[in-house]
Design a protein around this motif. Structure first.
Motif, mmCIF file in Angstrom:
data_model
loop_
_atom_site.group_PDB
_atom_site.id
_atom_site.type_symbol
_atom_site.label_atom_id
_atom_site.label_comp_id
_atom_site.label_asym_id
_atom_site.label_seq_id
_atom_site.Cartn_x
_atom_site.Cartn_y
_atom_site.Cartn_z
ATOM 1 N N VAL A 16 0.843 -1.204 0.000
ATOM 2 C CA VAL A 16 0.000 0.000 0.000
ATOM 3 C C VAL A 16 0.879 1.256 0.000
ATOM 4 O O VAL A 16 0.538 2.266 -0.622
ATOM 5 N N ALA A 17 2.047 1.181 0.631
ATOM 6 C CA ALA A 17 2.987 2.306 0.551
ATOM 7 C C ALA A 17 3.391 2.544 -0.899
ATOM 8 O O ALA A 17 3.413 3.677 -1.382
ATOM 9 N N ARG A 18 3.687 1.449 -1.603
ATOM 10 C CA ARG A 18 4.036 1.588 -3.028
ATOM 11 C C ARG A 18 2.846 2.100 -3.826
ATOM 12 O O ARG A 18 2.998 2.934 -4.725
ATOM 13 N N ALA A 19 1.658 1.604 -3.487
ATOM 14 C CA ALA A 19 0.448 2.069 -4.177
ATOM 15 C C ALA A 19 0.235 3.563 -3.940
ATOM 16 O O ALA A 19 -0.202 4.294 -4.838
ATOM 17 N N ASN A 20 0.566 4.023 -2.739
ATOM 18 C CA ASN A 20 0.383 5.447 -2.449
ATOM 19 C C ASN A 20 1.359 6.314 -3.243
ATOM 20 O O ASN A 20 0.992 7.416 -3.678
ATOM 21 N N VAL A 21 2.571 5.829 -3.462
ATOM 22 C CA VAL A 21 3.496 6.552 -4.343
ATOM 23 C C VAL A 21 2.918 6.599 -5.755
ATOM 24 O O VAL A 21 2.902 7.649 -6.414
ATOM 25 N N ALA A 22 2.393 5.452 -6.198
ATOM 26 C CA ALA A 22 1.807 5.381 -7.539
ATOM 27 C C ALA A 22 0.627 6.339 -7.671
ATOM 28 O O ALA A 22 0.523 7.085 -8.654
ATOM 29 N N LEU A 23 -0.258 6.324 -6.674
ATOM 30 C CA LEU A 23 -1.452 7.181 -6.737
ATOM 31 C C LEU A 23 -1.076 8.658 -6.716
ATOM 32 O O LEU A 23 -1.669 9.474 -7.425
ATOM 33 N N ALA A 24 -0.104 9.006 -5.888
ATOM 34 C CA ALA A 24 0.327 10.401 -5.820
ATOM 35 C C ALA A 24 0.917 10.841 -7.156
ATOM 36 O O ALA A 24 0.613 11.923 -7.664
ATOM 37 N N ALA A 25 1.746 9.967 -7.748
ATOM 38 C CA ALA A 25 2.362 10.306 -9.036
ATOM 39 C C ALA A 25 1.307 10.382 -10.132
ATOM 40 O O ALA A 25 1.337 11.268 -10.989
ATOM 41 N N GLU A 26 0.348 9.467 -10.083
ATOM 42 C CA GLU A 26 -0.711 9.452 -11.090
ATOM 43 C C GLU A 26 -1.526 10.745 -11.016
ATOM 44 O O GLU A 26 -1.817 11.375 -12.034
ATOM 45 N N ALA A 27 -1.893 11.135 -9.799
ATOM 46 C CA ALA A 27 -2.662 12.374 -9.637
ATOM 47 C C ALA A 27 -1.842 13.572 -10.107
ATOM 48 O O ALA A 27 -2.359 14.490 -10.743
ATOM 49 N N MET A 28 -0.548 13.553 -9.817
ATOM 50 C CA MET A 28 0.304 14.663 -10.233
ATOM 51 C C MET A 28 0.381 14.732 -11.757
ATOM 52 O O MET A 28 0.295 15.819 -12.341
ATOM 53 N N GLY A 29 0.514 13.586 -12.405
ATOM 54 C CA GLY A 29 0.511 13.570 -13.871
ATOM 55 C C GLY A 29 -0.792 14.123 -14.421
ATOM 56 O O GLY A 29 -0.806 14.903 -15.389
ATOM 57 N N ALA A 30 -1.898 13.741 -13.798
ATOM 58 C CA ALA A 30 -3.202 14.244 -14.236
ATOM 59 C C ALA A 30 -3.299 15.752 -13.995
ATOM 60 O O ALA A 30 -3.895 16.489 -14.792
ATOM 61 N N MET A 31 -2.696 16.224 -12.901
ATOM 62 C CA MET A 31 -2.699 17.670 -12.633
ATOM 63 C C MET A 31 -1.916 18.421 -13.709
ATOM 64 O O MET A 31 -2.282 19.533 -14.094
ATOM 65 N N GLU A 32 -0.838 17.807 -14.196
ATOM 66 C CA GLU A 32 -0.089 18.435 -15.296
ATOM 67 C C GLU A 32 -0.989 18.589 -16.522
ATOM 68 O O GLU A 32 -1.003 19.640 -17.164
ATOM 69 N N SER A 33 -1.745 17.534 -16.831
ATOM 70 C CA SER A 33 -2.655 17.612 -17.976
ATOM 71 C C SER A 33 -3.709 18.682 -17.768
ATOM 72 O O SER A 33 -4.028 19.436 -18.678
ATOM 73 N N ALA A 34 -4.262 18.712 -16.565
ATOM 74 C CA ALA A 34 -5.331 19.678 -16.281
ATOM 75 C C ALA A 34 -4.819 21.108 -16.461
ATOM 76 O O ALA A 34 -5.506 21.953 -17.048
ATOM 77 N N THR A 35 -3.618 21.391 -15.976
ATOM 78 C CA THR A 35 -3.104 22.755 -16.110
ATOM 79 C C THR A 35 -2.761 23.065 -17.572
ATOM 80 O O THR A 35 -3.013 24.171 -18.041
ATOM 81 N N GLU A 36 -2.232 22.069 -18.280
ATOM 82 C CA GLU A 36 -1.892 22.322 -19.686
ATOM 83 C C GLU A 36 -3.159 22.569 -20.518
ATOM 84 O O GLU A 36 -3.207 23.490 -21.336
#
Lengths: 375, 396
Positions: A236-256
């Motif tokens: 779940v710790a690894r999943a949380n890194v994945a989820l945080a990175a995934e959300a951050m990638g999506a935030m990049e798309s949203a801002t672009e």
């Protein structure tokens, strides 16, 4: 100090970004969401071939990565493109547990996962457990050489596509004890296992899983009896890194997407981005996005450190706050167009916000951070 | 200063409560409480129940058969309806078109259209926004060209809420392309069954088919369907937008929403304790409630001024901004409260015959959170409202 990706990870990022921007268009993705299975086996196979799943496992496990920055590199790109395929469930959670706990026979499944031929699902959360990882009321009882499992599992993501479900069940302790939780590899077609499947708000599918007198051999146990909690915490710790990175990638798309729209959409005779009220708000999103990027870096970089859990709680809390801001502001600055299902931002915003509901929202991670900081 | 209702107002509130207890169908309020849609028939049924009592036209003047309630009565009614989970009254005919017809329409138009709004013969929708004319509404391009005793209309409207149910649409169209933007616009009533009209649904991000695009291809509209004078449509549209709107703050919806979140938070548990006792969640809940208490009084202060005959100005804009922020915050809390069960996509879970996924209160919360992002976008976005406030208050 060096904040650049290694050459291998840079190549992985470039390859994945190119593939997804060509193949995973809004139209293609929305068709996948509307499909009966909620995922594309074709895309899955091609991404496996590109090594995307292998990058999430160490060399010992048969992959070629598996570190925090491998996870964050892959999931940032998956998030940017709004990918709904269950990499988190099959690879990080399912594959991760088998790799960590499996005996020689069970380890074979990891190879199938990396090759793209096997899907997995983690059947852990229960109707009353919310985000509490130790709350398990499903039971497992020995009956001769067999184990009989009874219980209900809630919002089991990817259950319908999975060949095996990794089911957590108690062989000892009370509903909240850390000890006594065992993990079992249960075939999806096991007798007594029923699923009520449904689509999810931000794409993909899940199921309510009922285990009614499900009988498996004792060899289906992953790891030692009653000792599953630590491994669960680790994946779940690894999943949380994945989820945080995934959300951050999506935030990049949203801002672009927002930047493009603000500079294209004209009202009152000029691009709306030239109105200072909007320009300043857009600048705030960029500032928060850099915060989010650094939070992901912190979490990924500490995945194998003693400070892991505190860093991860910090990242998930920060991402939950900034993610909501970015999603809501991106929609607001677009106006009506962002409210429509066929516009890319609608899906991206849903991916960001719904991240909150997996393994803890802003409050859950804030509480964890406070607890871990005090310790 | 006296913060309580008068005896008459209290008696009126009791009358409304009794009416709602007796006449609001239980299955209807259950659906609203669960965040489900009630469809065209549901809305029509609720309208007919209110009309029978003479309360559908509660904002209309007596000369048009209305109840002519004052601002306090309207507020009480709207508040009680929201608290009882009554459906919202579909506003397009009743509180958007009707006031314009009553003020600017011909006698023939009033006699013809107003009764049909009340008895449900006509379902109206609003044809204002266009793809290129959102916040900048006056830049609209849909053309109406006079041809004998008809106008020929060409163009496109968008975000037409519940246009799929509508028989009629009131439209802003450009009749003089050479005049200054606001001066070449006219207000037309168009029968949706006229040849050349095409309605296409827009699916919103929560999956609901709530709004539409409406296309006009050489649609012939009789000249008697022009409201008021040609090229004066902007004046009428502005009248409609600034027409006293007591409900704009959505206090009743917020209060009902907050109650619902509290109910859920008592049933959900976090770390083995009721969620409502969780200090972080409780703090969020308390902050919204504090904001709502203050806004509720702001709302009443403005209503009280309106009853005394002072027309609300920028206060409407202030209430719209604050009211939508509060409602959206409550939607966010509702989403958080249900935890992982926010993830199932509700339409199948709620509308099908399947067992509900998770607790029945969880189904619609994520959809509502996303759907209600619209609150700060439509009806003059919050950015437009802030512009109005600044323009009026800063004296620039």
């Amino acid at each position: 100090m060096d904040f650049n990706l290694t050459e291998e990870r840079q190549m992985l990022q470039d390859t994945l970004r190119r593939f997804l921007s060509e193949r995973y268009t809004t139209t293609e993705r929305n068709a996948i969401i509307d499909s009966d299975t909620g995922l594309s086996t074709e895309i899955w196979g091609e991404l496996a071939e590109l090594g995307v799943i292998g990058a999430l496992f160490t060399e010992d496990q048969g992959g070629f990565g598996g570190a925090g920055f491998d996870i964050s590199t892959v999931f940032e790109e998956l998030g940017r493109a709004g990918v709904v395929e269950p990499f988190l469930d099959t690879a990080i959670l399912g594959g991760g547990l088998i790799a960590a706990l499996g005996n020689d026979a069970q380890q074979g499944f990891v190879e199938d996962v990396i090759g793209g031929s096997l899907h997995l699902a983690l059947a852990h959360g229960e109707p009353a457990s919310r985000y509490d990882l130790s709350r398990v009321e499903t039971t497992a009882k020995a009956d001769g050489d067999d184990i009989v499992i009874e219980g209900r599992k809630a919002v089991v993501i990817n259950a319908e596509a999975a060949g095996y479900l990794i089911v957590s069940a108690r062989e000892g302790g009370g509903p909240f004890s850390l000890d006594g939780i065992s993990l079992f590899l249960v075939p999806a077609e096991a007798s007594g296992l029923t699923m009520q499947g449904y689509p999810m708000m931000s794409g993909g599918r899940a199921a309510e899983v009922t285990l009614d007198n499900v009988r498996v051999s004792a060899s289906a146990r992953l790891g030692a009896e009653g000792a599953g909690f630590q491994a669960l915490t680790d994946v779940v710790a690894r999943a949380n890194v994945a989820l945080a990175a995934e959300a951050m990638g999506a935030m990049e798309s949203a801002t672009e997407l927002t930047r493009e729209y603000l500079m294209t959409r004209k009202q009152f005779g000029r691009p709306i981005g030239t109105f200072q009220a909007l320009a300043h708000r857009f600048s705030d999103l960029l500032i928060e996005l850099e915060q989010a990027r650094s939070a992901v870096t912190n979490a990924a970089g500490h995945l194998d450190s003693d400070d892991r859990d505190r860093q991860i709680a910090a990242a998930r809390n920060l991402i939950a706050r900034t993610g909501r801001l970015v999603a809501e502001e991106a929609i607001q600055m677009h106006g009506g167009i962002a409210m429509t299902q066929e516009y890319e931002l609608a899906h991206i915003a849903k991916r960001i916000v719904m991240t909150d509901h997996r393994f803890g929202d802003a409050d859950y991670h804030l509480e964890r951070f406070i607890g871990l900081s005090a310790a | 200063m006296d913060l309580s209702y008068t005896q008459e107002e209290l008696a009126f509130r009791d009358e409304v409560r009794t009416f709602l207890e007796e006449k609001l169908p239980k299955d209807m309020s259950d659906k609203i409480r669960r965040g489900e849609h009630i469809g065209k028939e549901g809305h029509e049924l609720w309208h007919s129940i209110l009309n029978e009592k003479g309360w559908l036209s509660y904002g209309w003047p007596k000369e048009f058969g209305g109840a002519e309630w004052n601002a306090v009565q309207r507020h009480i009614f709207e508040d009680e309806c929201a608290a009882a989970y009554a459906p919202r009254i579909v506003p397009f005919g009743l509180s958007m078109l009707a006031p314009v017809l009553q003020k600017f329409g011909s006698k023939a138009q009033q006699d013809h259209y107003l009764p049909r709004i009340l008895d449900g013969t006509n379902w109206w929708c609003q044809g204002y926004s266009e793809p290129g004319a959102g916040s900048d509404l006056a830049s609209l391009k849909t053309r109406a060209v006079r041809d004998g005793d008809h106008y020929v209309v060409n163009g496109q409207k968008t975000w037409t809420t519940l246009g799929q149910y509508a028989d009629w649409i009131f439209c802003l169209v450009r009749t003089d392309p050479d005049a200054k933007q606001q001066e070449g616009i006219s207000f037309l009533l168009i029968d949706m069954n006229t040849p050349g009209i095409d309605v296409r649904p827009i699916i919103l991000l929560d999956g609901t088919p709530e709004v539409n695009e409406v296309f006009f291809d050489n649609v012939r509209v009789p000249v008697e369907n022009l409201v008021g004078e040609e090229n004066k449509g902007w004046t009428y549209a502005k009248y409609l937008l600034t027409h006293e709107r007591t409900g704009i703050a959505g206090v009743g919806f917020s209060r009902a929403g907050l109650d619902a979140v509290k109910r859920v938070a008592r049933q959900e548990s976090a770390n083995g304790r009721p969620l409502i006792e969780n200090p972080h969640f409780a703090a969020r809940l308390a902050q919204v409630e504090i904001d709502l208490m203050a806004m509720s009084t702001t709302n009443l202060r403005i209503i009280s001024q309106a009853t005394a005959g002072q027309a609300p100005g920028v206060e409407s804009s202030m209430l719209k901004v604050k009211g939508t922020i509060i409602r959206q915050e409550i939607n966010d809390l509702a989403r958080r409260a249900v935890g992982p069960y926010a993830m199932p996509f509700a339409s199948e879970a709620v509308e099908g015959d399947n067992d509900p996924i998770g607790p029945d209160y969880a189904g619609p919360v994520a959809a509502q959170y996303f759907n209600n992002r619209k609150l700060s976008i439509f009806g003059g976005s919050n950015e437009i409202q802030r512009g109005i406030i600044a323009k009026v208050k800063m004296g620039g």
